[in-house]
Structures are given as structure tokens and as C-alpha cells.
Design a protein around this motif. Structure first.
Motif, PDB file in Angstrom:
ATOM      1  N   ASN A 337       0.835  -1.199   0.000  1.00  0.00           N
ATOM      2  CA  ASN A 337       0.000   0.000   0.000  1.00  0.00           C
ATOM      3  C   ASN A 337       0.871   1.251   0.000  1.00  0.00           C
ATOM      4  OD1 ASN A 337      -1.450   2.275   1.633  1.00  0.00           O
ATOM      5  ND2 ASN A 337      -3.101   0.944   0.935  1.00  0.00           N
ATOM      6  N   LYS A 338       0.618   2.164  -0.929  1.00  0.00           N
ATOM      7  CA  LYS A 338       1.464   3.346  -1.112  1.00  0.00           C
ATOM      8  C   LYS A 338       1.522   4.207   0.141  1.00  0.00           C
ATOM      9  CE  LYS A 338       2.065   7.337  -4.181  1.00  0.00           C
ATOM     10  NZ  LYS A 338       1.506   8.075  -5.351  1.00  0.00           N
ATOM     11  N   TYR A 340       0.840   3.334   3.284  1.00  0.00           N
ATOM     12  CA  TYR A 340       1.508   2.606   4.368  1.00  0.00           C
ATOM     13  C   TYR A 340       3.014   2.549   4.147  1.00  0.00           C
ATOM     14  CZ  TYR A 340      -3.111   1.027   5.950  1.00  0.00           C
ATOM     15  OH  TYR A 340      -4.397   0.971   6.432  1.00  0.00           O
ATOM     16  N   LYS A 341       3.413   2.442   2.888  1.00  0.00           N
ATOM     17  CA  LYS A 341       4.842   2.400   2.555  1.00  0.00           C
ATOM     18  C   LYS A 341       5.503   3.715   2.968  1.00  0.00           C
ATOM     19  CE  LYS A 341       7.601  -0.474   0.120  1.00  0.00           C
ATOM     20  NZ  LYS A 341       7.620  -1.944   0.257  1.00  0.00           N
ATOM     21  N   ARG A 342       4.799   4.814   2.723  1.00  0.00           N
ATOM     22  CA  ARG A 342       5.331   6.127   3.080  1.00  0.00           C
ATOM     23  C   ARG A 342       5.461   6.259   4.599  1.00  0.00           C
ATOM     24  NH1 ARG A 342       2.830  10.546   4.643  1.00  0.00           N
ATOM     25  NH2 ARG A 342       0.789   9.715   4.076  1.00  0.00           N
ATOM     26  N   ILE A 343       4.482   5.732   5.331  1.00  0.00           N
ATOM     27  CA  ILE A 343       4.523   5.767   6.792  1.00  0.00           C
ATOM     28  C   ILE A 343       5.686   4.924   7.315  1.00  0.00           C
ATOM     29  CG2 ILE A 343       3.304   5.042   8.887  1.00  0.00           C
ATOM     30  CD1 ILE A 343       0.681   5.699   7.400  1.00  0.00           C
ATOM     31  N   ALA A 344       5.948   3.791   6.658  1.00  0.00           N
ATOM     32  CA  ALA A 344       6.952   2.836   7.131  1.00  0.00           C
ATOM     33  C   ALA A 344       8.385   3.262   6.824  1.00  0.00           C
ATOM     34  CB  ALA A 344       6.685   1.461   6.515  1.00  0.00           C
ATOM     35  N   LEU A 345       8.581   4.074   5.773  1.00  0.00           N
ATOM     36  CA  LEU A 345       9.931   4.378   5.302  1.00  0.00           C
ATOM     37  C   LEU A 345      10.842   5.008   6.358  1.00  0.00           C
ATOM     38  CD1 LEU A 345      11.960   4.277   3.044  1.00  0.00           C
ATOM     39  CD2 LEU A 345      11.012   6.430   2.143  1.00  0.00           C
ATOM     40  N   PRO A 346      10.407   6.014   7.129  1.00  0.00           N
ATOM     41  CA  PRO A 346      11.332   6.575   8.138  1.00  0.00           C
ATOM     42  C   PRO A 346      11.723   5.553   9.205  1.00  0.00           C
ATOM     43  CG  PRO A 346       9.113   7.486   8.390  1.00  0.00           C
ATOM     44  CD  PRO A 346       9.138   6.761   7.090  1.00  0.00           C
ATOM     45  N   PHE A 347      10.827   4.620   9.507  1.00  0.00           N
ATOM     46  CA  PHE A 347      11.176   3.556  10.450  1.00  0.00           C
ATOM     47  C   PHE A 347      12.283   2.679   9.860  1.00  0.00           C
ATOM     48  CE2 PHE A 347       6.887   4.706  11.805  1.00  0.00           C
ATOM     49  CZ  PHE A 347       6.989   4.675  13.185  1.00  0.00           C
ATOM     50  N   SER A 376       9.812  -0.736  15.055  1.00  0.00           N
ATOM     51  CA  SER A 376       9.706  -0.857  13.598  1.00  0.00           C
ATOM     52  C   SER A 376       9.191  -2.226  13.206  1.00  0.00           C
ATOM     53  CB  SER A 376      11.075  -0.604  12.952  1.00  0.00           C
ATOM     54  OG  SER A 376      11.523   0.709  13.214  1.00  0.00           O
ATOM     55  N   LEU A 377       9.660  -3.256  13.889  1.00  0.00           N
ATOM     56  CA  LEU A 377       9.167  -4.611  13.620  1.00  0.00           C
ATOM     57  C   LEU A 377       7.654  -4.678  13.813  1.00  0.00           C
ATOM     58  CD1 LEU A 377      10.832  -7.877  14.976  1.00  0.00           C
ATOM     59  CD2 LEU A 377       8.362  -7.616  14.942  1.00  0.00           C
ATOM     60  N   VAL A 378       7.172  -4.124  14.928  1.00  0.00           N
ATOM     61  CA  VAL A 378       5.741  -4.152  15.228  1.00  0.00           C
ATOM     62  C   VAL A 378       4.960  -3.293  14.240  1.00  0.00           C
ATOM     63  CG1 VAL A 378       3.978  -3.664  16.961  1.00  0.00           C
ATOM     64  CG2 VAL A 378       6.182  -4.602  17.668  1.00  0.00           C
ATOM     65  N   VAL A 379       5.488  -2.119  13.932  1.00  0.00           N
ATOM     66  CA  VAL A 379       4.810  -1.216  12.986  1.00  0.00           C
ATOM     67  C   VAL A 379       4.651  -1.888  11.630  1.00  0.00           C
ATOM     68  CG1 VAL A 379       5.102   0.901  11.632  1.00  0.00           C
ATOM     69  CG2 VAL A 379       5.443   0.953  14.106  1.00  0.00           C
ATOM     70  N   PHE A 380       5.696  -2.497  11.111  1.00  0.00           N
ATOM     71  CA  PHE A 380       5.627  -3.166   9.808  1.00  0.00           C
ATOM     72  C   PHE A 380       4.638  -4.321   9.846  1.00  0.00           C
ATOM     73  CE2 PHE A 380      10.318  -1.926   8.832  1.00  0.00           C
ATOM     74  CZ  PHE A 380       9.926  -0.606   8.755  1.00  0.00           C
ATOM     75  N   SER A 381       4.668  -5.080  10.941  1.00  0.00           N
ATOM     76  CA  SER A 381       3.756  -6.207  11.087  1.00  0.00           C
ATOM     77  C   SER A 381       2.299  -5.741  11.086  1.00  0.00           C
ATOM     78  CB  SER A 381       4.070  -6.967  12.382  1.00  0.00           C
ATOM     79  OG  SER A 381       3.203  -8.056  12.562  1.00  0.00           O
ATOM     80  N   ARG A 382       2.042  -4.663  11.810  1.00  0.00           N
ATOM     81  CA  ARG A 382       0.671  -4.125  11.877  1.00  0.00           C
ATOM     82  C   ARG A 382       0.231  -3.556  10.521  1.00  0.00           C
ATOM     83  NH1 ARG A 382      -1.538  -6.832  15.854  1.00  0.00           N
ATOM     84  NH2 ARG A 382      -0.942  -6.167  17.954  1.00  0.00           N
ATOM     85  N   LEU A 383       1.120  -2.867   9.819  1.00  0.00           N
ATOM     86  CA  LEU A 383       0.760  -2.298   8.525  1.00  0.00           C
ATOM     87  C   LEU A 383       0.407  -3.383   7.516  1.00  0.00           C
ATOM     88  CD1 LEU A 383       3.390   0.584   8.183  1.00  0.00           C
ATOM     89  CD2 LEU A 383       0.932   0.804   8.600  1.00  0.00           C
ATOM     90  N   GLU A 385      -0.981  -6.206   8.351  1.00  0.00           N
ATOM     91  CA  GLU A 385      -2.318  -6.649   8.761  1.00  0.00           C
ATOM     92  C   GLU A 385      -3.381  -5.660   8.273  1.00  0.00           C
ATOM     93  OE1 GLU A 385      -2.286  -7.104  12.974  1.00  0.00           O
ATOM     94  OE2 GLU A 385      -0.694  -8.615  12.954  1.00  0.00           O
ATOM     95  N   PHE A 386      -3.132  -4.357   8.408  1.00  0.00           N
ATOM     96  CA  PHE A 386      -4.086  -3.348   7.943  1.00  0.00           C
ATOM     97  C   PHE A 386      -4.249  -3.455   6.426  1.00  0.00           C
ATOM     98  CE2 PHE A 386      -2.197  -0.532  11.530  1.00  0.00           C
ATOM     99  CZ  PHE A 386      -2.826  -1.331  12.471  1.00  0.00           C
ATOM    100  N   GLN A 387      -3.175  -3.704   5.740  1.00  0.00           N
ATOM    101  CA  GLN A 387      -3.188  -3.838   4.278  1.00  0.00           C
ATOM    102  C   GLN A 387      -4.069  -5.001   3.846  1.00  0.00           C
ATOM    103  OE1 GLN A 387       0.605  -3.358   1.755  1.00  0.00           O
ATOM    104  NE2 GLN A 387       0.448  -5.548   2.044  1.00  0.00           N
ATOM    105  N   LYS A 388      -3.984  -6.110   4.554  1.00  0.00           N
ATOM    106  CA  LYS A 388      -4.794  -7.295   4.257  1.00  0.00           C
ATOM    107  C   LYS A 388      -6.279  -6.993   4.476  1.00  0.00           C
ATOM    108  CE  LYS A 388      -1.246 -10.758   5.315  1.00  0.00           C
ATOM    109  NZ  LYS A 388      -0.845 -11.844   6.255  1.00  0.00           N
ATOM    110  N   ASN A 389      -6.565  -6.226   5.528  1.00  0.00           N
ATOM    111  CA  ASN A 389      -7.958  -5.885   5.815  1.00  0.00           C
ATOM    112  C   ASN A 389      -8.550  -5.000   4.705  1.00  0.00           C
ATOM    113  OD1 ASN A 389      -7.912  -7.305   8.225  1.00  0.00           O
ATOM    114  ND2 ASN A 389      -7.249  -5.529   9.417  1.00  0.00           N
ATOM    115  N   ILE A 390      -7.710  -4.119   4.134  1.00  0.00           N
ATOM    116  CA  ILE A 390      -8.184  -3.262   3.029  1.00  0.00           C
ATOM    117  C   ILE A 390      -8.502  -4.109   1.831  1.00  0.00           C
ATOM    118  CG2 ILE A 390      -7.465  -1.478   1.394  1.00  0.00           C
ATOM    119  CD1 ILE A 390      -5.863  -0.187   3.626  1.00  0.00           C
ATOM    120  N   ILE A 391      -7.647  -5.071   1.528  1.00  0.00           N
ATOM    121  CA  ILE A 391      -7.841  -5.959   0.379  1.00  0.00           C
ATOM    122  C   ILE A 391      -9.122  -6.764   0.522  1.00  0.00           C
ATOM    123  CG2 ILE A 391      -6.898  -7.932  -0.898  1.00  0.00           C
ATOM    124  CD1 ILE A 391      -4.106  -6.902  -0.195  1.00  0.00           C
TER     125      ILE A 391
END
Length: 392
Positions: A337-338, A340-347, A376-383, A385-391
């Protein structure tokens, strides 16, 4: 009724998480907030672990990834304790090695408290606020020292006794929590808006003024990587490369002159390296020498995290951390997800920075650096999960 209980418990988790994260970002090693022989961080840590375990207990669910990571870490730590005892390590020295690593179990709490996108955005906000606080505090103290409003000798004696600050000269100094100036720079840099870009420059200036070679080098290298390979704007690329080139010509000579001769510091690292190599045999190569076993030049902790891990825990210890980092990177690359990717990048950039910095200073295996790695591990894991829910 159950939803109400969950809501109240979630509020309790947040009530602990916010001050805990702020303290980790700005608190350095935690010695500024000591209660007797214990730090405020220790009290928050114990409470956070209790709440995290309780959370998963009432949820009656076990995360497979969490169990595997913590079980692997626990088995490895117990093995290193046993090897240390077998090599006649002092119990106090073993405890000294274990103390910073126990923080690893905070992963339980992070998984329990980071549950939605608002939590992740709040983490970003706390990191940015904390970094800004560090930068403004540093500029203020430098100004007060420069004009003699703060007496340097008094300041030096008091800070030297606390042990959180290392002085470069009679003006500039290094604070253990300054790692988050670099981390904060990545978060401001990747945030939209002219104010965030201005504050990113402020962060970069504060990093330069720490006169810490590793901080300056790796921050600029990662920023260069971002602008050359990730940022798509040609104009921004050219502006960054041009300003970096000009700044390097002007600033780098000043920093080198101010730092003076650092050959002694470098020599200690080389001596430690060769002392570690001299003690390698087929068995220690695999399992290490154990916790509590140092080398003559560094009987307790070493400047280079990976070197200390290899010396005390061997190839299996290094492998654990490499696998952990590979897992974190793999999680990031699964985020498609674009937004979510932007949110994850600084981590991600922060984790890369901590890994690189750990080749010169001990960050990845103490709470200061572990905080960003585990969050960061938790944030990526959660993102994911959120991505799967959107799909769905």
C-alpha cells in the motif's frame, strides 16, 4: 461489557506507552530520572511487561512470530549465561551484560499497545517531538555555555558524575540520547510540508554539532541514498546534492579541526578487534565466550555491537540478530500500500541507521537502539495486517 473492559484496558496501555516512549527518545540511558538505585525507565519497563503479558492473557491469543522471536532470544541468552559461568565469569559481570538485553522483552508490550494506524502516527509524532526537544535543548545549552551563563566547570563536574554526557571540548558535547536527533531527522525529512523540511534541516544541523563522526557520516549516507534512489524529484535531487557538496566543503574541515586527533579512539577499537580474534577457536566461534567475559581492553562492553555479540555469543548470536534484521526488512518489502509504505519508510531508514551505527558504537543491543528496532518490527507487522484488511 467486554468491549468496555477492552477500551479501558487499551487506555491504560496508552497511558503507560506515551511516557515510556518519550523517556526512551529523550532520556538517554535513563540516569536523569533515578529513583534510588533504580531508574524511572525500569519501573515503566516492569509495568509495561506485566500489562503486555496480561493483554495477551485476556486475549487468549499467541502471535507465532512473537513467540518464535522471544523463544529464540531466551534460549540464546540462557546459553550465553551458561557458557559465561563455565568460563568462570563473575556473576556481576554476567548481570551487567544481561541488563540492557532484558529490554528485548518490551516487544510483548509493543505488540499489545500498537493496534491501529493512529497508534503508529502517534509514535511518529512522539519521535519528532522528542527529537525537536533534544535539538532545542542542545542549542540552548551551547548558547548558555558560549556566553558563560552556565559555568563550564560546574556543568562538567555535574554531568560527568551522572555519566550521560561525553565532552568534546569546553563547549560541544555528546549526549547518549542524541541518536534520536538522527532518527528524528529521517522522520521530519519524510514528512510533507515546508515546516517539516525546515525542522529536518534543524535536525541535521544539530547532528553536525554533536561532532560525532558516525552520526554525521551515516545520517548523510542514508539521506543521500534516499534522495538518489527513492525520491523521484529531479529538482530535489539536484538541490540536495548541490547543498551537500557545498556544506561538505565548508563544514567538514571545521568538524575535523574541532574533533582533533581521534587516533586513540580508533586504536582502541582495533586493539579490541584483535583481542577478540586472538580468543577465537572452533567452539567460541560457534557459541562465543559467554556473558561476563570481556577482553583486556574492554572487560565489560565494547564500542562495536557486532564485535561484542560475536565475542560473547559467537556465530549463533550474530546469526540471531542478522535473522531479526532480515525479518524486519522482509516485513517492510511486503507492504505494498502506497500510503503505508510512506509511513513505514522513516522507520526503515532509522533501523538501517542503527545497524550501521552499531559497527562503531553500541546501540542495537541496548534500550536506546532496541526501541526503534523493535517498534519498527511491530509497525511493519501491523501495517501488513491493515493492508490485508483493506484488500478484503
Amino acid at each position: 461489557m467486554i468491549q468496555l473492559i477492552n477500551l479501558k484496558f487499551s487506555s491504560i496501555l496508552k497511558f503507560i506507552f506515551i511516557p515510556l516512549l518519550y523517556e526512551l527518545v529523550v532520556g538517554g540511558s535513563g540516569h536523569y530520572l533515578e529513583i534510588g538505585s533504580l531508574t524511572f525507565r525500569m519501573f515503566l519497563y516492569v509495568l509495561a511487561i506485566f500489562l503486555g503479558v496480561f493483554y495477551f492473557g485476556i486475549k487468549k491469543v499467541l502471535r507465532k512470530d512473537l513467540v518464535i522471536i522471544l523463544l529464540s532470544f531466551t534460549v540464546l541468552s540462557l546459553l550465553s549465561i551458561g557458557v559465561g559461568y563455565a568460563n568462570n565469569a563473575n556473576a556481576i559481570d554476567i548481570l551487567e551484560d544481561i541488563k540492557p538485553l532484558i529490554f528485548f522483552y518490551i516487544l510483548i508490550f509493543f505488540f499489545s499497545v500498537i493496534t491501529n494506524i493512529d497508534d503508529i502516527m502517534q509514535i511518529s509524532k512522539i519521535i519528532k517531538n522528542g527529537a525537536l526537544f533534544l535539538a532545542l535543548s542542545y542549542f540552548s545549552v551551547l548558547t548558555l555555555l558560549f556566553f558563560g551563563i552556565i559555568d563550564f566547570v560546574t556543568f562538567y563536574n555535574k554531568q560527568n558524575a551522572i555519566g550521560e554526557i561525553i565532552f568534546r571540548n569546553d563547549l560541544f558535547f555528546f549526549y547518549k540520547g542524541f541518536l534520536y536527533l538522527c532518527v528524528g531527522y529521517f522522520f521530519f525529512l519524510l514528512s510533507k510540508g515546508s515546516l517539516n523540511q525546515f525542522l529536518a534541516l534543524l535536525m541535521l544541523l544539530s547532528v553536525l554539532l554533536t561532532l560525532t563522526r558516525g552520526f554525521i557520516l551515516f545520517t548523510l549516507l542514508i539521506a543521500l541514498f534516499y534522495y538518489v534512489f527513492i525520491n523521484k524529484s529531479i529538482i530535489v535531487k539536484l538541490i540536495f546534492l548541490g547543498s551537500t557538496f557545498i556544506s561538505s566543503i565548508i563544514v567538514v574541515p571545521i568538524i575535523i579541526e574541532t574533533l582533533g586527533d581521534k587516533s586513540n579512539s580508533d586504536m582502541i577499537r582495533f586493539i579490541t578487534f584483535f583481542e577478540v580474534i586472538d580468543r577465537v577457536n572452533p567452539l567460541t566461534f560457534i557459541i562465543g565466550n559467554g556473558f561476563g567475559i570481556g577482553v583486556p581492553s574492554r572487560p565489560i562492553h565494547m564500542e562495536v555491537s557486532f564485535l561484542e555479540i560475536f565475542h560473547k555469543q559467537g556465530f549463533i548470536g550474530v546469526s540471531f540478530w542478522l535473522c531479526l534484521f532480515i525479518y524486519i526488512f522482509n516485513l517492510y518489502f511486503k507492504i505494498n500500500n502506497k500510503d503505508y509504505k510512506r509511513i513505514a519508510l522513516p522507520f526503515l531508514l532509522s533501523v538501517i541507521f542503527i545497524i550501521l551505527q552499531s559497527f562503531t558504537n553500541p546501540y542495537m543491543n541496548n534500550p536506546i537502539g532496541l526501541t526503534m528496532i523493535l517498534i519498527s518490527l511491530v509497525v511493519f507487522s501491523r501495517l501488513i495486517e491493515f493492508q490485508k484488511n483493506i484488500i478484503k
